[in-house]
Design an enzyme around this catalytic site. Sequence first.
Site, PDB file in Angstrom:
ATOM      1  N   CYS A 329       0.838  -1.204   0.000  1.00 58.52           N
ATOM      2  CA  CYS A 329       0.000   0.000   0.000  1.00 58.52           C
ATOM      3  C   CYS A 329       0.876   1.258   0.000  1.00 58.52           C
ATOM      4  O   CYS A 329       1.473   1.588  -1.022  1.00 58.52           O
ATOM      5  CB  CYS A 329      -0.976  -0.034   1.172  1.00 58.52           C
ATOM      6  SG  CYS A 329      -2.367   1.097   0.968  1.00 58.52           S
ATOM      7  N   HIS A 427      -3.603  -5.405   1.506  1.00 59.42           N
ATOM      8  CA  HIS A 427      -3.383  -5.750   2.910  1.00 59.42           C
ATOM      9  C   HIS A 427      -3.881  -7.183   3.142  1.00 59.42           C
ATOM     10  O   HIS A 427      -4.718  -7.689   2.399  1.00 59.42           O
ATOM     11  CB  HIS A 427      -4.151  -4.795   3.821  1.00 59.42           C
ATOM     12  CG  HIS A 427      -3.658  -3.389   3.779  1.00 59.42           C
ATOM     13  ND1 HIS A 427      -2.473  -3.003   4.354  1.00 59.42           N
ATOM     14  CD2 HIS A 427      -4.199  -2.272   3.230  1.00 59.42           C
ATOM     15  CE1 HIS A 427      -2.294  -1.703   4.166  1.00 59.42           C
ATOM     16  NE2 HIS A 427      -3.327  -1.239   3.485  1.00 59.42           N
TER      17      HIS A 427
END
Length: 484
Positions: A329, A427
């Site tokens: 991310c 994630h």
Amino acid sequence: MTTLMVQGTTSDAGKSTLVTALCRWLLRQGVAVVPFKPQNMALNSAVTADGGEIGRAQAVQAQACRLQPHTDMNPVLLKPNSDTGAQVIIHGRAVTSMNAVAYHDYKTTAMQAVLASHHRLSAAYPVVMVEGAGSPAEINLRAGDIANMGFAEAVDCPVILVADINRGGVFAHLVGTLELLSTTEQARVKGFVINRFRGDIALLQPGLDWLEQRTGKPVLGVLPYVTDLHLEAEDGIDVRQGVKHERVLKVIVPVLPRISNHTDFDPLRLHPQVDLQFIGPGQPIPAADLIILPGSKSVRGDLAQLRERGWDKAIERHLRYGGKLIGICGGLQMLGREVHDPLGLEGAAGSSQGLGLLDYATVLEAEKQLRNVAGTLSLEAATVTGYEIHAGVTTGPALAQPAVQLADGRHDGAVSADGQILATYLHGLFEGSQSCAALLRWAGLEDVQVIDYEALREHDIERLADLVEKHLDTVQLRQLCGVA
């Protein structure tokens, strides 16, 4: 319909864990129960079934209830993006960023969202199990409170007060908290739970008797200190590790000021063949097999900190010696050429040079990407599941060799031409047994032991419910929950 609230004398007193335990215990009794936290401040979040984001603790509590996470379970989420400000998320969607003074004025609006969510949940479930935030006795925060007694007063619900005896001063915590509450708030507290006790309960009994006599309120039970739970930490990074094999993979995670979703690394922390180290300020990055750049709520600010600490040079050296590197991310964004924040979403508007290790650039946009996803890792064609929470849109030639082929037809992330660097927006990358094993093999671990992290978490939720059965007064708890 019954609402029962768990509040704590301090942060990390055990509120999240107790709510999780009570949710699964009630479910065992055949009671349909739903978790709820009016306001959460955390950088660890989860994507919900309705396409928003909530605190990860509420997602775990939803699992304890065998429910899909929903934005009504945590209607107000605050994600700090500076020392004095936070992104405000209402019903799963980012509204704006505010400093503490502005948010204080906004609380009336936030409370409307809280009460609307509670109304919907209480209409759908017989029991709503509520988690407070921090302590209800913070004098400077009591005006306009929506997270603790302000909420309890608004919905007229009873409260259990939990305290951590392992910190010391448990009786002062409980009595002091109670005495700082108003008369009507004190009346809401129906009993105490003492958490993390070690030793002979008989030696504690005189103190329990005194507490009940002093306050006129019952001690509902004393929960033991448990050392090997695998549930995600709500706030601080959990550095405890399981028993390790002699031959392990060394993994380093540089901890930056605005690290987010550090729960990504829990499966590695618990893996018997992984030595996971979190490296903080003033610490050099040691020799390792794998470095992982984590998510960040302030990518440009954290990039500056990474360079100030000399970690950019350490990463370059790590790659020269053949080490592997993953960016997740915000970490993905750092690995590229540039990060642009024209709207000032994460601080002052502007642009920053990335580490330049992959040929792409990122522009932060107001609309977040929030979705649960599944797909296939380009490594070994391993199945992967995870979730996206990001405001960045990343473009560039490096994306032509993606890290993940998503089931919806999209591509995610990138793998460098030499195969040393993997970047992804996903994630939860290590929670799936197949994807975790594939990534560990890629990083150099031989004969990887496959770990079912989801099964570990489910096992621990059951253990928590067992502790409720064994150590708490279940008769009084059933009465407080309105269960015959």
